[in-house]
Design a protein around this motif. Structure first.
Motif, PDB file in Angstrom:
ATOM      1  N   UNK A 226       0.836  -1.309  -0.074  1.00 12.52           N
ATOM      2  CA  UNK A 226       0.093  -0.043  -0.304  1.00 12.52           C
ATOM      3  C   UNK A 226       1.026   1.218   0.064  1.00 12.52           C
ATOM      4  N   UNK A 227       1.765   1.244   0.819  1.00 11.28           N
ATOM      5  CA  UNK A 227       2.910   2.337   0.825  1.00 11.28           C
ATOM      6  C   UNK A 227       3.542   2.698  -0.632  1.00 11.28           C
ATOM      7  N   UNK A 228       3.845   1.337  -1.056  1.00 10.91           N
ATOM      8  CA  UNK A 228       4.540   1.512  -2.442  1.00 10.91           C
ATOM      9  C   UNK A 228       3.589   2.257  -3.338  1.00 10.91           C
ATOM     10  N   UNK A 229       2.406   1.889  -3.261  1.00 10.58           N
ATOM     11  CA  UNK A 229       1.385   2.255  -4.130  1.00 10.58           C
ATOM     12  C   UNK A 229       1.198   3.751  -3.999  1.00 10.58           C
ATOM     13  N   UNK A 230       1.138   4.251  -2.973  1.00 11.16           N
ATOM     14  CA  UNK A 230       0.931   5.539  -2.496  1.00 11.16           C
ATOM     15  C   UNK A 230       1.911   6.471  -3.007  1.00 11.16           C
ATOM     16  N   UNK A 231       3.468   6.034  -2.797  1.00  6.79           N
ATOM     17  CA  UNK A 231       4.641   6.428  -3.428  1.00  6.79           C
ATOM     18  C   UNK A 231       4.472   6.659  -5.090  1.00  6.79           C
ATOM     19  N   UNK A 232       4.029   5.472  -5.494  1.00  6.83           N
ATOM     20  CA  UNK A 232       4.048   5.426  -7.177  1.00  6.83           C
ATOM     21  C   UNK A 232       2.908   6.568  -7.588  1.00  6.83           C
ATOM     22  N   UNK A 233       1.846   6.643  -7.008  1.00  7.88           N
ATOM     23  CA  UNK A 233       0.908   7.672  -7.302  1.00  7.88           C
ATOM     24  C   UNK A 233       1.673   9.140  -6.938  1.00  7.88           C
ATOM     25  N   UNK A 234       2.261   9.242  -5.946  1.00  5.32           N
ATOM     26  CA  UNK A 234       2.855  10.524  -5.632  1.00  5.32           C
ATOM     27  C   UNK A 234       3.998  10.715  -6.634  1.00  5.32           C
ATOM     28  N   UNK A 235       4.654   9.839  -6.939  1.00  9.80           N
ATOM     29  CA  UNK A 235       5.508   9.969  -8.053  1.00  9.80           C
ATOM     30  C   UNK A 235       5.372  10.557  -9.606  1.00  9.80           C
ATOM     31  N   UNK A 236       4.034   9.826  -9.764  1.00  9.04           N
ATOM     32  CA  UNK A 236       3.557  10.098 -11.170  1.00  9.04           C
ATOM     33  C   UNK A 236       2.848  11.168 -11.364  1.00  9.04           C
ATOM     34  N   UNK A 237       2.482  11.695 -10.003  1.00  9.68           N
ATOM     35  CA  UNK A 237       1.686  13.055 -10.142  1.00  9.68           C
ATOM     36  C   UNK A 237       2.722  14.163 -10.228  1.00  9.68           C
ATOM     37  N   UNK A 238       3.726  13.967  -9.232  1.00 10.05           N
ATOM     38  CA  UNK A 238       4.570  15.227  -9.223  1.00 10.05           C
ATOM     39  C   UNK A 238       6.047  15.049  -9.805  1.00 10.05           C
ATOM     40  N   UNK A 239       6.398  13.870  -9.891  1.00  9.58           N
ATOM     41  CA  UNK A 239       7.862  13.793 -10.459  1.00  9.58           C
ATOM     42  C   UNK A 239       8.792  14.343  -9.834  1.00  9.58           C
ATOM     43  N   UNK A 240       8.581  14.697  -8.401  1.00 14.69           N
ATOM     44  CA  UNK A 240       9.579  15.061  -7.669  1.00 14.69           C
ATOM     45  C   UNK A 240      10.838  14.010  -7.217  1.00 14.69           C
ATOM     46  N   UNK A 241      12.013  14.522  -7.270  1.00 15.78           N
ATOM     47  CA  UNK A 241      13.090  13.647  -6.822  1.00 15.78           C
ATOM     48  C   UNK A 241      12.998  12.091  -7.441  1.00 15.78           C
ATOM     49  N   UNK A 242      12.972  11.976  -8.710  1.00 15.88           N
ATOM     50  CA  UNK A 242      12.616  10.653  -9.465  1.00 15.88           C
ATOM     51  C   UNK A 242      13.552   9.414  -8.838  1.00 15.88           C
ATOM     52  N   UNK A 243      14.784   9.678  -8.788  1.00 15.99           N
ATOM     53  CA  UNK A 243      15.864   8.789  -8.354  1.00 15.99           C
ATOM     54  C   UNK A 243      15.301   8.162  -6.949  1.00 15.99           C
ATOM     55  N   UNK A 244      15.158   8.993  -6.087  1.00 14.73           N
ATOM     56  CA  UNK A 244      14.790   8.760  -4.822  1.00 14.73           C
ATOM     57  C   UNK A 244      13.459   8.169  -4.613  1.00 14.73           C
ATOM     58  N   UNK A 245      12.652   8.613  -5.227  1.00 18.94           N
ATOM     59  CA  UNK A 245      11.255   8.121  -5.369  1.00 18.94           C
ATOM     60  C   UNK A 245      11.300   6.574  -5.844  1.00 18.94           C
ATOM     61  N   UNK A 246      12.014   6.515  -6.989  1.00 23.36           N
ATOM     62  CA  UNK A 246      12.187   5.076  -7.617  1.00 23.36           C
ATOM     63  C   UNK A 246      12.800   4.068  -6.641  1.00 23.36           C
TER      64      UNK A 246
END
Length: 259
Positions: free
Chosen positions: A142-162
Motif C-alpha cells: 500500500x505504501x509503495x502504491x501511494x509513493x507510486x501515485x505521488x511520483x507519477x503526479x509530481x515527478x519530484x526527486x525521481x531517483x529517490x522515489x524510484x
C-alpha cells in the motif's frame, strides 16, 4: 457493550486524525509534533486491537473489521524498522502515516460485531502466521502504491522515489510469498490439499505474478518503462484478493467465504 463500542469508535476517529495530521506535519518537516501525534494514534489503534482480542478471546484476525483495525498497526512498526536498517529511506515516514489511516477509515464502514465466533477452519496454528504475513506484505504494498501515485503526479526527486518504491516492494514480496506458502500448508491441514483453485487462491497467485513482472521489468531495458504499470496492476489485484470475497456478494463454492 454500547459503551465499549462508543469508546472504540472514538479511538478509531482520533487515531485516524492523528495519523493524517502526523503525515501532513512530516511533509512540512515538523518532525517532533508529527512523531508525537503518530505515537498517540498508534497507541489508540493498539487500544482497539486489545479490545477486540479481550472481547473475542482469540487473536483478532478473523473478521474484516478486525483485520483492517490490525492492519493499521503494522505501518508504523514497519517504518521504524526501515528507519533503523535503511536510514536513507527515512523520508518516506509521511506515506506510512497516511497508509496507516486508510484501513482504520475502512473500519468505519465494516460490521463491528463485537463477538465473532471462529469457524472450524480458522482454528489452526497456521491462522495467525498466514494472516500476519499478508498484513505485513499488504501494508508495504500500500505504501509503495501511494509513493507510486505521488511520483507519477509530481515527478519530484525521481531517483529517490524510484529507489524507495523498489525497496518497499522488495520488502513486501517475501512476506507475500510466505503468506501464500502458509496458506497452502493451512489448506492441506484443513481441506486435505495444498491448492484448491479457489478464487481467493487464484487472485493471490495473480497478485504475486504481477509483482514478479514488476521486478523483471526493472531489469529489462525493453520493459523498464512498464515497471510502474505492473506495480499498479499488482496493487489492483491485491485489492481484489483482499476484498472481493469479503465484501462482494458471496461467491458460490468459495472456500474463503468465512473470511
Amino acid at each position: 457493550m454500547e459503551f465499549i463500542e462508543l469508546l472504540a469508535l472514538i479511538l478509531c476517529l482520533t487515531a485516524v486524525t492523528c495519523y493524517l495530521a502526523a503525515g501532513a506535519l512530516l511533509l512540512r518537516k515538523k518532525t517532533k509534533p508529527a512523531a508525537m501525534l503518530a505515537a498517540i494514534g498508534w497507541l489508540e489503534n493498539l487500544g482497539i486491537f486489545i479490545k477486540n482480542w479481550y472481547i473475542n478471546g482469540y487473536p483478532p484476525f478473523a473478521s474484516m473489521y478486525q483485520v483492517l483495525s490490525d492492519l493499521s498497526l503494522v505501518f508504523l512498526v514497519i517504518y521504524l524498522l526501515i528507519a533503523i536498517f535503511e536510514k536513507d529511506q527515512r523520508w518516506v515516514a509521511p506515506y506510512f502515516c497516511f497508509g496507516a489511516a486508510i484501513p482504520l477509515i475502512g473500519t468505519l464502514f465494516m460490521d463491528k460485531e463485537m463477538r465473532w465466533a471462529l469457524v472450524p477452519a480458522l482454528r489452526s496454528g497456521w491462522f495467525v502466521p498466514h494472516v500476519f504475513s499478508y498484513m505485513l506484505s499488504y501494508a508495504l504494498a500500500a505504501v509503495a502504491f501511494i509513493l507510486t501515485v505521488a511520483y507519477l503526479m509530481k515527478r519530484d526527486h525521481p531517483v529517490r522515489m524510484k529507489k524507495a518504491i523498489y525497496t518497499i516492494h522488495r520488502l513486501s514480496f517475501p512476506f507475500m510469498t510466505i503468506g501464500l506458502l502458509f496458506g497452502a500448508l493451512w489448506a492441506d491441514q484443513v481441506w486435505g490439499n495444498y491448492w484448491q483453485w479457489d478464487i481467493k487462491e487464484i487472485w493471490s497467485l495473480v497478485t504475486g505474478m504481477l509483482y514478479l513482472c514488476y521486478f523483471h521489468a526493472l531489469r529489462s531495458s525493453k520493459l523498464q518503462k512498464y515497471a510502474f504499470v505492473f506495480s499498479i496492476l499488482g496493487f489492483a489485484a491485491l485489492i481484489v484478493t483482499f476484498l472481493c470475497v469479503n465484501l462482494l456478494p458471496k461467491i458460490p463454492g468459495s472456500l474463503h467465504t468465512y473470511a
